[in-house]
Design a protein around this motif. Sequence first.
Motif, PDB file in Angstrom:
ATOM      1  N   MET A 174     -25.227 -86.087 -49.957  1.00 51.78           N
ATOM      2  CA  MET A 174     -25.127 -84.684 -50.357  1.00 51.78           C
ATOM      3  C   MET A 174     -23.757 -84.104 -50.015  1.00 51.78           C
ATOM      4  SD  MET A 174     -27.740 -84.033 -52.085  1.00 51.78           S
ATOM      5  CE  MET A 174     -27.482 -82.289 -52.329  1.00 51.78           C
ATOM      6  N   MET A 175     -23.169 -84.541 -48.910  1.00 48.21           N
ATOM      7  CA  MET A 175     -21.810 -84.098 -48.562  1.00 48.21           C
ATOM      8  C   MET A 175     -20.818 -84.570 -49.622  1.00 48.21           C
ATOM      9  SD  MET A 175     -21.765 -84.699 -44.428  1.00 48.21           S
ATOM     10  CE  MET A 175     -20.020 -84.367 -44.279  1.00 48.21           C
ATOM     11  N   VAL A 176     -20.975 -85.816 -50.068  1.00 49.64           N
ATOM     12  CA  VAL A 176     -20.110 -86.354 -51.122  1.00 49.64           C
ATOM     13  C   VAL A 176     -20.330 -85.570 -52.414  1.00 49.64           C
ATOM     14  CG1 VAL A 176     -19.632 -88.380 -52.568  1.00 49.64           C
ATOM     15  CG2 VAL A 176     -19.993 -88.672 -50.104  1.00 49.64           C
ATOM     16  N   HIS A 177     -21.585 -85.341 -52.750  1.00 51.53           N
ATOM     17  CA  HIS A 177     -21.938 -84.659 -53.995  1.00 51.53           C
ATOM     18  C   HIS A 177     -21.407 -83.220 -54.025  1.00 51.53           C
ATOM     19  CE1 HIS A 177     -24.220 -83.690 -57.568  1.00 51.53           C
ATOM     20  NE2 HIS A 177     -24.811 -82.685 -56.938  1.00 51.53           N
ATOM     21  N   LYS A 178     -21.607 -82.503 -52.943  1.00 56.23           N
ATOM     22  CA  LYS A 178     -21.218 -81.089 -52.906  1.00 56.23           C
ATOM     23  C   LYS A 178     -19.750 -80.862 -52.564  1.00 56.23           C
ATOM     24  CE  LYS A 178     -25.788 -79.307 -51.840  1.00 56.23           C
ATOM     25  NZ  LYS A 178     -26.615 -78.560 -50.895  1.00 56.23           N
ATOM     26  N   GLY A 179     -19.208 -81.701 -51.695  1.00 59.09           N
ATOM     27  CA  GLY A 179     -17.837 -81.493 -51.232  1.00 59.09           C
ATOM     28  C   GLY A 179     -16.796 -82.339 -51.936  1.00 59.09           C
ATOM     29  N   GLY A 180     -17.236 -83.262 -52.780  1.00 59.32           N
ATOM     30  CA  GLY A 180     -16.290 -84.101 -53.502  1.00 59.32           C
ATOM     31  C   GLY A 180     -15.936 -85.393 -52.792  1.00 59.32           C
ATOM     32  N   LYS A 181     -16.093 -85.406 -51.465  1.00 62.01           N
ATOM     33  CA  LYS A 181     -15.830 -86.629 -50.700  1.00 62.01           C
ATOM     34  C   LYS A 181     -16.363 -86.436 -49.292  1.00 62.01           C
ATOM     35  CE  LYS A 181     -11.153 -85.332 -49.317  1.00 62.01           C
ATOM     36  NZ  LYS A 181      -9.751 -85.733 -49.299  1.00 62.01           N
ATOM     37  N   ALA A 182     -16.524 -87.560 -48.580  1.00 69.97           N
ATOM     38  CA  ALA A 182     -16.987 -87.516 -47.192  1.00 69.97           C
ATOM     39  C   ALA A 182     -16.617 -88.821 -46.497  1.00 69.97           C
ATOM     40  CB  ALA A 182     -18.493 -87.295 -47.121  1.00 69.97           C
ATOM     41  N   VAL A 183     -16.324 -88.723 -45.208  1.00 73.89           N
ATOM     42  CA  VAL A 183     -16.104 -89.904 -44.381  1.00 73.89           C
ATOM     43  C   VAL A 183     -17.468 -90.487 -44.057  1.00 73.89           C
ATOM     44  CG1 VAL A 183     -15.254 -90.758 -42.163  1.00 73.89           C
ATOM     45  CG2 VAL A 183     -13.957 -89.001 -43.403  1.00 73.89           C
ATOM     46  N   VAL A 184     -17.655 -91.756 -44.381  1.00 72.52           N
ATOM     47  CA  VAL A 184     -18.958 -92.389 -44.167  1.00 72.52           C
ATOM     48  C   VAL A 184     -18.944 -93.423 -43.049  1.00 72.52           C
ATOM     49  CG1 VAL A 184     -19.738 -91.920 -46.507  1.00 72.52           C
ATOM     50  CG2 VAL A 184     -18.576 -94.079 -46.013  1.00 72.52           C
ATOM     51  N   GLY A 185     -17.791 -93.646 -42.446  1.00 75.54           N
ATOM     52  CA  GLY A 185     -17.700 -94.565 -41.322  1.00 75.54           C
ATOM     53  C   GLY A 185     -16.271 -94.757 -40.875  1.00 75.54           C
TER      54      GLY A 185
END
Length: 100
Positions: free
Chosen positions: A56-67
């Motif tokens: 959801m962070m990727v979807h809403k914010g355009g990107k996210a650190v996943v690790g």
Amino acid sequence: MSTKGEIRQQTKSQVRVPKRYSVIMHNDDYTPMDFVVQVLMEIFNKRKEEAVMLMMMVHKGGKAVVGMYSYDIALTKIRLVTALAEEEGYPFRLTVEEQR
């Protein structure tokens, strides 16, 4: 104690902690949310709740650190996910960024 004729040399070894790299997932309009959750669980070892939150962070914010990993591990995870996405025909994109 040293015996006659023996030379002792002290060496200092310095262990450096390897640099850490962030794996960043980028949003696109084609890759299904279920696929993103699946790779977060299978490749990045996230629990279902955390995987859904990151998706959801990727979807809403355009990107996210996943690790965060060493460089080689980060690249390996990106290659694995990219190969899985290509098999399914998704243009899913991940990048790696050095932590400062």
